[in-house]
Design an enzyme around this catalytic site. Structure first.
Site, short mmCIF file in Angstrom:
data_model
loop_
_atom_site.label_atom_id
_atom_site.label_comp_id
_atom_site.label_asym_id
_atom_site.label_seq_id
_atom_site.Cartn_x
_atom_site.Cartn_y
_atom_site.Cartn_z
CG ASN A 19 -1.81 1.24 1.45
OD1 ASN A 19 -1.79 2.06 0.30
ND2 ASN A 19 -2.43 1.37 2.61
CE LYS A 21 -0.20 3.34 4.58
NZ LYS A 21 -0.34 3.56 6.25
CG HIS A 106 -5.89 1.91 4.84
ND1 HIS A 106 -5.64 2.86 5.78
CD2 HIS A 106 -5.00 1.18 4.54
CE1 HIS A 106 -4.26 2.84 6.37
NE2 HIS A 106 -3.83 1.49 5.65
CD GLU A 108 -3.17 5.76 6.34
OE1 GLU A 108 -3.22 5.66 5.17
OE2 GLU A 108 -2.20 5.14 7.15
CD GLU A 178 -3.71 -2.39 7.18
OE1 GLU A 178 -2.59 -2.68 6.74
OE2 GLU A 178 -4.34 -1.28 7.09
N GLY A 184 2.14 2.35 10.74
CA GLY A 184 3.09 3.57 10.58
C GLY A 184 3.84 4.08 11.90
CB SER A 224 5.00 -1.43 12.14
OG SER A 224 4.38 -0.03 12.20
P1 PGA Z 1 2.67 0.44 7.72
O1 PGA Z 1 0.98 0.76 6.94
O2 PGA Z 1 3.24 -0.95 7.12
O3 PGA Z 1 3.30 1.42 7.29
O4 PGA Z 1 2.15 0.38 8.94
C1 PGA Z 1 0.32 -0.39 6.72
C2 PGA Z 1 -1.12 -0.03 6.16
O5 PGA Z 1 -1.61 1.10 6.48
O6 PGA Z 1 -1.78 -0.61 5.44
#
Ligand code: PGA
Length: 265
Positions: A19, A21, A106, A108, A178, A184, A224
């Site tokens: 992803n 982003k 997601h 976000e 998640e 993140g 992460s």
């Molecule tokens: P991250 O993001 O690996 O940077 O924690 C995962 C995601 O949001 O899909």
């Protein structure tokens, strides 16, 4: 049985999805893929490798991935085919550029762009209607975890995402667990914890459909996940792959995660 008795489990094909982003311009996307494709191509014999760039990069990524075994995913899809929905992208638009997967719900999108349990369901069903594989994200916040409502949140989100979805369609979906506190942040759920929490999602799928569906659907971990922790996460029986944010932006890191999935496939 659902929490890890592998003998009874259907062997599920792992998926590693990147992803990106809101990162990478089209030319940066080409550079990343030029490096990544040779590193992961051989492992696609046993692992589905998907890259989900921002929408603006999709044409460039399509050019780079067509004719390779790397699948192209989007980060969102609207539930209408066309119309007055400024800033949104529809499934038919994605299909024309050979997009095969789409991230739906997601955290976000849920927290910053008002996606709700209901719109997540609508988006997933629109994706399925156009033969796109939805990667449906669920996960609890830190506060929900601390107050002990993780199971309730995941059950609610999963039930809502699969509302009025046939068993056949459900089995075409991928779920990404998640935990929001791990996205993140550099904090990962322990492999055992992620495995046990994903078991709750499998129980929910079993309650909506049946135990066989729960054993068949693929569930990823995200938050992460990186080159260092992916091997331990992938060794867990309930974890069928990863949705990778930060570590998907570097070819070598992403390839290491694909290698971990390949070694456990
Ligand atoms: P991250 O993001 O690996 O940077 O924690 C995962 C995601 O949001 O899909």
């Amino acid at each position: 049985m659902l929490d890890g008795d592998t003998d009874m489990n259907t062997k599920r094909r792992p998926i590693i999805a990147g992803n990106w982003k809101m990162n990478k311009t089209p030319s940066e996307a080409r550079t990343l893929l030029r490096e990544l494709i040779p590193l992961v191509t051989d492992m696609t014999s046993s692992v589905d490798v998907v890259v989900c760039p921002p929408a603006i990069d999709i044409p460039a990524v399509h050019e780079m991935t067509c004719g390779t075994p790397i699948a192209l995913g989007a980060q969102n899809v609207h539930f209408k085919d066309s119309g007055a929905f400024t800033g949104e992208i529809s499934a038919p638009q994605l299909k024309e550029l050979k997009v095969s997967h789409v991230i739906v719900g997601h955290s976000e999108r849920r927290t910053m762009f008002n996606d709700t349990d209901e719109t997540v369901n609508l988006r997933a069903r629109a994706a399925l209607a156009h033969d796109l594989v939805p990667i449906i994200c669920v996960g609890e916040t830190e506060a929900e975890r601390v107050e002990g409502s993780t199971a309730a949140v995941l059950t609610r989100q999963t039930k809502a995402a699969f509302f009025e979805m046939s068993r056949e369609d459900a089995l075409r979906c991928v779920i990404a667990y998640e935990p929001i506190w791990a996205i993140g942040t550099g904090r990962t759920a322990t492999p055992e914890d992620a495995n046990a929490t994903i078991a709750i999602i499998r129980e929910t799928i079993a309650s909506i459909y049946d135990a066989d569906a729960a054993d068949t659907i693929r569930i990823l971990y995200g938050g992460s996940m990186n080159a260092k922790n992916s091997d331990a996460l992938m060794s867990m029986p309930n974890i069928d792959g990863g949705l990778i944010g930060g570590a998907s932006l570097k070819a070598e890191d992403f390839a290491s995660i694909v290698t971990a999935a390949h070694s456990h496939a």
